[in-house]
Each structure stands twice: as structure tokens, then as C-alpha cells.
Scaffold this motif. Sequence first.
Motif, PDB file in Angstrom:
ATOM      1  N   TRP A   1      15.598   3.964  54.143  1.00 14.93           N
ATOM      2  CA  TRP A   1      17.027   3.754  53.954  1.00 14.93           C
ATOM      3  C   TRP A   1      17.690   4.016  55.298  1.00 14.93           C
ATOM      4  O   TRP A   1      17.514   5.080  55.891  1.00 14.93           O
ATOM      5  CB  TRP A   1      17.597   4.707  52.914  1.00 14.93           C
ATOM      6  N   LEU A   2      18.451   3.064  55.779  1.00 11.75           N
ATOM      7  CA  LEU A   2      19.154   3.191  57.052  1.00 11.75           C
ATOM      8  C   LEU A   2      20.650   3.302  56.800  1.00 11.75           C
ATOM      9  O   LEU A   2      21.187   2.629  55.919  1.00 11.75           O
ATOM     10  CB  LEU A   2      18.872   1.983  57.943  1.00 11.75           C
ATOM     11  N   SER A   3      21.298   4.128  57.610  1.00 16.06           N
ATOM     12  CA  SER A   3      22.731   4.337  57.454  1.00 16.06           C
ATOM     13  C   SER A   3      23.318   4.757  58.797  1.00 16.06           C
ATOM     14  O   SER A   3      22.614   4.855  59.788  1.00 16.06           O
ATOM     15  CB  SER A   3      22.986   5.416  56.389  1.00 16.06           C
TER      16      SER A   3
ATOM     17  N   ARG B   1      29.371   7.997  50.238  1.00 19.65           N
ATOM     18  CA  ARG B   1      30.674   8.663  50.290  1.00 19.65           C
ATOM     19  C   ARG B   1      31.233   8.683  51.706  1.00 19.65           C
ATOM     20  O   ARG B   1      30.497   8.758  52.680  1.00 19.65           O
ATOM     21  CB  ARG B   1      30.562  10.105  49.798  1.00 19.65           C
ATOM     22  N   TYR B   2      32.529   8.666  51.774  1.00 15.11           N
ATOM     23  CA  TYR B   2      33.240   8.781  53.034  1.00 15.11           C
ATOM     24  C   TYR B   2      33.719  10.218  53.150  1.00 15.11           C
ATOM     25  O   TYR B   2      34.310  10.756  52.217  1.00 15.11           O
ATOM     26  CB  TYR B   2      34.434   7.816  53.032  1.00 15.11           C
TER      27      TYR B   2
ATOM     28  N   GLU C   1      36.906  12.116  48.583  1.00 17.45           N
ATOM     29  CA  GLU C   1      35.553  12.088  49.124  1.00 17.45           C
ATOM     30  C   GLU C   1      34.538  11.630  48.085  1.00 17.45           C
ATOM     31  O   GLU C   1      33.509  11.057  48.425  1.00 17.45           O
ATOM     32  CB  GLU C   1      35.159  13.467  49.653  1.00 17.45           C
ATOM     33  N   SER C   2      34.801  11.852  46.823  1.00 17.56           N
ATOM     34  CA  SER C   2      33.841  11.507  45.779  1.00 17.56           C
ATOM     35  C   SER C   2      33.762  10.011  45.497  1.00 17.56           C
ATOM     36  O   SER C   2      32.854   9.559  44.805  1.00 17.56           O
ATOM     37  CB  SER C   2      34.181  12.252  44.485  1.00 17.56           C
ATOM     38  N   LEU C   3      34.677   9.238  46.038  1.00 21.64           N
ATOM     39  CA  LEU C   3      34.679   7.794  45.787  1.00 21.64           C
ATOM     40  C   LEU C   3      33.666   7.085  46.681  1.00 21.64           C
ATOM     41  O   LEU C   3      33.626   7.317  47.884  1.00 21.64           O
ATOM     42  CB  LEU C   3      36.073   7.213  46.037  1.00 21.64           C
TER      43      LEU C   3
ATOM     44  N   ARG D   1      31.113   3.325  51.188  1.00 22.26           N
ATOM     45  CA  ARG D   1      30.223   2.745  52.196  1.00 22.26           C
ATOM     46  C   ARG D   1      28.840   2.641  51.578  1.00 22.26           C
ATOM     47  O   ARG D   1      28.679   2.834  50.389  1.00 22.26           O
ATOM     48  CB  ARG D   1      30.220   3.584  53.476  1.00 22.26           C
ATOM     49  N   GLY D   2      27.833   2.371  52.352  1.00 19.01           N
ATOM     50  CA  GLY D   2      26.511   2.213  51.768  1.00 19.01           C
ATOM     51  C   GLY D   2      25.407   2.450  52.771  1.00 19.01           C
ATOM     52  O   GLY D   2      25.619   2.992  53.844  1.00 19.01           O
TER      53      GLY D   2
END
Length: 141
Positions: A27-29, A116-117, A125-127, A130-131
Motif C-alpha cells: 500500500w503506497l501513500s 483520514r486527513y 479528522e474522522s472523515l 484521501r486514500g
Amino acid sequence: MRQKLWSDWLQLTSLLKAVVGRVPAAWLSGSFLTDKPVPGDIDCLYIVDVDDVQAAMADAGRARVLDVIARNGVKSAFNLNVDSFVLEWCPASGAAGSAPPAYYQQRGYWDDLWVRYRDPDPRTESLPRRGFLEVTIDGYR
């Protein structure tokens, strides 16, 4: 800069494969996957079969390298601009399979962290905003 970061990630992935044999996916982020002009690194969670991790841990040399990769020590140990971690994949059938609860907790942790952002307001923050990108390397078997 992105080309150098990608080269670092490919080099680290090859090293991990030499240690554990197979790497099903990663998984890349992080900023590497954004429009940031000069990202600092690639954030990577390698997904490795628990049996392959245990086999590598039985050998002291392989265990040391795996520990560096799994615990985000790559920048200082190998001078590669990758923040790396390892999730021990526990194959199980079904959504509520027979894998240990700790596996689901760890997998959920990373998924939640990377969607999360960061925001000082806990509700905001809980929304998910991003991915991450899952890259198949050797595939799940």
C-alpha cells in the motif's frame, strides 16, 4: 525527484523480496502520490504472508533486515527515502475469517490512518478524505 524516490522503492522492494521470498502487495501513500512538486519520500506498507515473515525471523541476518524495513528504519540504515512498514498477512476466508483479531486490527489501522486527513477537530479528522494505492507485486496466493 519522483524518479529517484521510485528507484528507492524498487530497490527496497527487491531487498525485502530477497529476505522473505514473496511480497504479495504494498500500500503506497503520502506526498509521492499527490501533486506536491517535491515529495520527500514514499510511504509504504508491505503486505507479507505471515508464514514468510516467520521463516525470515528464524534466520538472524534476515530478521535484522526485516526489522529495519518493518519498523521504518530504512532511511538511516539504507539511505533510501521510503517510510516502510510490514503488515503480516493472515490468509482467511470470508470477511470475518479465521485470522487472529490482531491482524484485522492492524489492517484496519493502516486503512484508517491513510484515508483520514489530519485535523485538530476529531470530528473532522474522522472523515475519509484521501486514500492509498494498493500495488500488486507477487500477488496473493
